[in-house]
Design an enzyme around this catalytic site. Structure first.
Site, PDB file in Angstrom:
ATOM      1  N   ASP A   8       0.872  -1.164   0.000  1.00 28.92           N
ATOM      2  CA  ASP A   8       0.000   0.000   0.000  1.00 28.92           C
ATOM      3  C   ASP A   8       0.917   1.225   0.000  1.00 28.92           C
ATOM      4  O   ASP A   8       2.101   1.116   0.354  1.00 28.92           O
ATOM      5  CB  ASP A   8      -0.893  -0.035   1.246  1.00 28.92           C
ATOM      6  CG  ASP A   8      -1.757   1.212   1.379  1.00 28.92           C
ATOM      7  OD1 ASP A   8      -2.369   1.620   0.374  1.00 28.92           O
ATOM      8  OD2 ASP A   8      -1.799   1.775   2.485  1.00 28.92           O
ATOM      9  N   ASP A  10       0.061   5.096   0.972  1.00 32.35           N
ATOM     10  CA  ASP A  10      -0.079   6.011   2.115  1.00 32.35           C
ATOM     11  C   ASP A  10      -0.108   5.238   3.427  1.00 32.35           C
ATOM     12  O   ASP A  10      -0.958   4.367   3.641  1.00 32.35           O
ATOM     13  CB  ASP A  10      -1.382   6.817   1.994  1.00 32.35           C
ATOM     14  CG  ASP A  10      -1.420   7.670   0.730  1.00 32.35           C
ATOM     15  OD1 ASP A  10      -1.049   8.841   0.798  1.00 32.35           O
ATOM     16  OD2 ASP A  10      -1.814   7.135  -0.331  1.00 32.35           O
TER      17      ASP A  10
END
Length: 217
Positions: A8, A10
């Site tokens: 992922d 952020d």
């Protein structure tokens, strides 16, 4: 055996909260509201513009003013996308180790491509990633499995041989639905730490480099 690692963006690969927070505080300033501290912003940073606007303005996406607020927020963020953003400590060393061992890695995020590509370019990792899957790459974003399955397809590596690292429940849910193992980045933007045991993940780490212990499991 793990043949590829997916991240992922952020709250997992990069600490983007300072620049997302700056965009929110810019918007708050325009509307005569006091700025919010980073400690308040960080837990909501993985929830995108909707989560941050709710934090700052207590507004939902179906509110009349939401679209305009979101537009100003995103335009400011696009112009200041990598002012204070950095990789999480130890992530650069983890990536280097993966590359040294010939393990491809990629990004699977709900962040729109409009922001994913320039941010990864600014960080210097766009060309090094084997794939960049954004929130608008597929018709459905996480928690649906589509983006992770797309990454698997591009890498030509079966989902069960991919490991996904994320910091949100939707990351774990998407991985489970895709048939991938998921590890939780506990150092990331965890908004509800007490819920972590209920997430469908196979483990958690407090530092990026600790991910290496899961690669041969």
């Amino acid at each position: 055996m793990t043949s590829a690692v997916l991240f992922d963006l952020d709250g997992t690969f990069a600490d983007t909260a300072p620049d997302l927070g700056a965009a929110l505080n810019h918007l708050l300033s325009i509307h005569g509201k006091p700025p919010l501290p980073l400690e308040a912003i960080r837990p909501q940073a993985s929830h995108g513009s909707a989560g941050l606007l709710k934090l700052g303005f207590n507004i939902e996406p179906d509110a009349p003013d939401f679209a305009e607020l979101r537009s100003v927020f995103l335009d400011y963020y696009a112009s200041h996308i990598c002012v204070h953003t950095n990789l999480f400590p130890g992530m650069a060393e983890l990536i280097e180790t993966l590359e040294q061992h010939g393990l491809p890695w990629g990004i699977v995020t709900n962040k729109p491509h409009r922001f994913t590509l320039p941010l990864m370019q600014a960080l210097g990792y766009a060309q090094r990633a084997a794939c960049l899957i954004s929130g608008d790459t597929c018709a459905r974003a996480k928690p649906f499995p589509d983006p992770l399955l797309k990454a698997s397809e591009l890498l030509k590596i079966a989902p069960q041989h991919c490991l996904y690292l994320g910091d949100d429940k939707r990351d774990a849910e998407a991985a489970q639905a895709a048939g991938m193992r998921c590890i939780i980045a506990r150092y990331g933007y965890i908004s509800s730490p007490k819920e972590l045991p209920s997430w469908p993940a196979q483990g958690g780490i407090d530092l990026p480099f600790q991910l290496l212990q899961y690669l041969t499991v």
